[in-house]
Design an enzyme around this catalytic site. Sequence first.
Site, short mmCIF file in Angstrom:
data_model
loop_
_atom_site.label_atom_id
_atom_site.label_comp_id
_atom_site.label_asym_id
_atom_site.label_seq_id
_atom_site.Cartn_x
_atom_site.Cartn_y
_atom_site.Cartn_z
N ALA A 289 -6.65 11.10 7.03
CA ALA A 289 -5.19 11.06 6.72
C ALA A 289 -4.04 11.19 7.92
CB ALA A 289 -4.89 12.08 5.61
N GLN A 290 -4.16 11.99 8.88
CA GLN A 290 -3.21 12.36 9.55
C GLN A 290 -2.92 11.24 10.60
OE1 GLN A 290 -1.03 14.67 10.33
NE2 GLN A 290 -1.37 15.95 8.69
N GLY B 85 -0.47 4.56 0.18
CA GLY B 85 -1.33 5.46 0.55
C GLY B 85 -0.46 6.39 1.35
N PHE B 86 -1.26 7.28 2.08
CA PHE B 86 -0.35 8.25 3.09
C PHE B 86 0.51 7.49 3.97
CE2 PHE B 86 -4.23 10.61 1.80
CZ PHE B 86 -3.66 12.02 1.59
N GLY C 44 0.69 -1.26 0.02
CA GLY C 44 -0.10 -0.11 -0.05
C GLY C 44 1.00 1.23 -0.11
N ASP D 141 -5.56 3.61 7.60
CA ASP D 141 -6.99 3.15 7.98
C ASP D 141 -7.15 1.76 8.32
OD1 ASP D 141 -7.82 5.74 7.35
OD2 ASP D 141 -8.76 5.07 5.50
N VAL E 234 -1.87 -7.57 -3.60
CA VAL E 234 -1.65 -8.91 -2.63
C VAL E 234 -2.86 -9.43 -2.08
CG1 VAL E 234 -0.28 -9.10 -0.17
CG2 VAL E 234 0.47 -7.49 -2.10
N GLU F 293 -18.79 17.83 1.62
CA GLU F 293 -17.77 18.70 0.32
C GLU F 293 -18.55 18.27 -1.18
OE1 GLU F 293 -13.69 18.99 2.70
OE2 GLU F 293 -13.94 17.37 1.27
C1 LIG Z 1 -13.47 10.76 -1.04
C2 LIG Z 1 -12.40 10.79 0.23
C3 LIG Z 1 -12.15 12.09 0.95
C4 LIG Z 1 -11.68 12.12 1.98
N1 LIG Z 1 -11.21 13.26 2.66
C5 LIG Z 1 -10.45 13.22 3.80
C6 LIG Z 1 -10.11 14.60 4.16
O1 LIG Z 1 -10.60 15.66 3.79
N2 LIG Z 1 -9.26 14.72 5.26
C7 LIG Z 1 -8.68 13.72 5.85
O2 LIG Z 1 -7.84 13.37 6.61
N3 LIG Z 1 -9.01 12.31 5.23
C8 LIG Z 1 -9.91 12.23 4.30
N4 LIG Z 1 -10.02 10.97 3.67
C9 LIG Z 1 -9.60 9.68 4.33
C10 LIG Z 1 -8.18 9.47 3.90
O3 LIG Z 1 -8.03 9.80 2.40
C11 LIG Z 1 -7.38 8.13 4.42
O4 LIG Z 1 -7.84 8.15 5.78
C12 LIG Z 1 -6.29 7.89 4.14
O5 LIG Z 1 -6.01 7.80 2.69
C13 LIG Z 1 -5.81 6.71 4.70
O6 LIG Z 1 -4.41 6.41 4.36
P1 LIG Z 1 -3.87 4.99 4.07
O7 LIG Z 1 -2.59 4.90 3.84
O8 LIG Z 1 -4.36 4.12 5.28
O9 LIG Z 1 -4.83 4.37 2.86
P2 LIG Z 1 -5.09 4.76 1.44
O10 LIG Z 1 -4.53 6.09 1.26
O11 LIG Z 1 -6.19 4.26 1.09
O12 LIG Z 1 -3.78 3.87 0.67
C14 LIG Z 1 -3.93 2.61 0.58
C15 LIG Z 1 -3.21 2.04 -0.55
O13 LIG Z 1 -3.29 0.73 -0.62
C16 LIG Z 1 -3.38 0.18 -1.81
N5 LIG Z 1 -3.91 -1.19 -1.81
C17 LIG Z 1 -5.03 -1.53 -1.25
N6 LIG Z 1 -5.09 -2.81 -1.12
C18 LIG Z 1 -4.12 -3.48 -1.72
C19 LIG Z 1 -3.84 -4.93 -2.09
N7 LIG Z 1 -4.36 -5.91 -1.84
N8 LIG Z 1 -2.56 -5.01 -2.84
C20 LIG Z 1 -1.83 -3.98 -3.28
N9 LIG Z 1 -2.24 -2.66 -2.87
C21 LIG Z 1 -3.02 -2.38 -2.17
C22 LIG Z 1 -3.90 0.93 -2.45
O14 LIG Z 1 -4.13 1.10 -4.06
C23 LIG Z 1 -3.68 2.31 -1.97
O15 LIG Z 1 -2.71 3.01 -2.79
C24 LIG Z 1 -10.98 11.05 2.65
C25 LIG Z 1 -11.07 9.86 1.96
C26 LIG Z 1 -11.98 9.77 0.67
C27 LIG Z 1 -12.23 8.41 0.12
#
Ligand SMILES: Cc1cc2nc3c(=O)[nH]c(=O)nc-3n(C[C@H](O)[C@H](O)[C@H](O)COP(=O)(O)OP(=O)(O)OC[C@H]3O[C@@H](n4cnc5c(N)ncnc54)[C@H](O)[C@@H]3O)c2cc1C
Length: 429
Positions: A319-320, A17-18, A15, A302, A83, A174
Amino acid sequence: MNIPDSSLPRVVIVGAGFAGLNLAKKLDKSKQQVVLIDKNNYHTFQPLLYQVATAGLEPDSIAHAIRTLFKNEKNFHFRIANVSHIEVENKEIDSDIGSLHYDRLIIATGSDTNYYGNKEIEFNAMSMKSIPEALDLRSVILQNLEMALLTDDLAERKRLMNFVIVGGGPTGVELAGAFAELKNHILPNDYPDLDIRRMHVHLVQSGDHLLPGFSGKASKAAEDYLLNMDVHLWLNTRVLNYDGKHVDTNNKDFDATTLIWAAGVKGEIISGLPESSIEQNRYLVNTFNQVLGVEDIFAIGDVACMKTEENPRGHPMVAQPAIQQGKNLARNLNHIVSGRPMRPFKYHDKGSMATIGRNKAVADIGNMKLTGWFAWIIWMFVHLVSLVGFRNKMIALVNWVIQYFQYNKSVRLIIRPYHRENVAHKVND
Ligand SMILES: Cc1cc2nc3c(=O)[nH]c(=O)nc-3n(C[C@H](O)[C@H](O)[C@H](O)COP(=O)(O)OP(=O)(O)OC[C@H]3O[C@@H](n4cnc5c(N)ncnc54)[C@H](O)[C@@H]3O)c2cc1C
């Protein structure tokens, strides 16, 4: 996966993501081999997905190619893969491009839309969790209006011009605000032969106020802004079912071709870990983000549930916590390879904010409860600095400045028409 053998311990991160990205950036790659895996070759800035869906920003201004962030880094490897399973005994992950041994595995897979088991809603609703989904939504909005122009059937036209958003959290609020701005300022010019006043934006929220978790002042301000922008608010209203044409609720029913589900997310779990380490689709972790009951596996962002006194059900899925857990775990993994003790994670809550439209936002930052223009400026500043990559920051800034002065959104294009049958597979997966 064609990852070279190394004498260094191998850290596999699933992953980008953030959480995963902040972890991968800060790991000491002279002491460990780092393998980052993601389904996509780009990082998505999810907080601005709604702007892509409502034609405010191009998708590539909220996405960033992962490889460009790690150019020329030694002992770093990126692979595009999904994965699917973790073999805890053998310390291996399985994916669609093969298996890989890990010494330490970090699960940073984020979350997916939660339909709470309702397959009919899942099949018929639109969600907004990825760039392709946001682009689908953009196409649907424009396709609906094009079809509304053509039909003589008044009931069908009404259905096409009714947009129902479910969920009164920041995403729903939003999105409703952005829809209202499209309706009030942009679409009447694009569609002079369609009575855009007949387009209706409904925001449905099961609780008795918007923006749960925000201050009372913020939720009241968001309500007032949306009502002034002609959004129909339905509080204490729970969606029971949706068949693609009719929205069934406990309170008020709607006919609508489009229902957008922003009413919840659930952790993106990978199979293989014991049931006892999972609660409500999130991995239970200790204060070092180690998954309970398994060795050398960590979860961040998350998908991780770290129960604390302040957050007995885990940190909010925003995100934070993901960014901060990614950075803290990087420090801890660097400490492990240097023989130093790990430091527990401490969440620093920087506040919450949501934007409703031009000059309209709410921001709760510590004791400051801000609304209006000032909150909107802070919202823009925070999102600009958080966007990954200088180019993306510049493109978003230029777009926002142009939109501010011209009251126009630039990307009302149907590049890839949306057909529901093409995404039907998602329910059967
Ligand atoms: C529409 C929307 C608006 C939002 N607005 C806000 C906001 O204004 N402020 C805020 O703080 N938060 C906001 N959030 C929440 C925030 O985006 C998430 O909390 C944050 O992205 C979590 O980060 P993460 O790294 O845990 O997961 P993510 O950023 O979701 O990253 C997970 C990554 O894992 C990858 N992945 C998943 N499963 C697999 C797998 N099996 N194999 C390989 N790769 C995989 C995905 O492709 C992705 O790139 C929002 C979310 C959404 C959907």
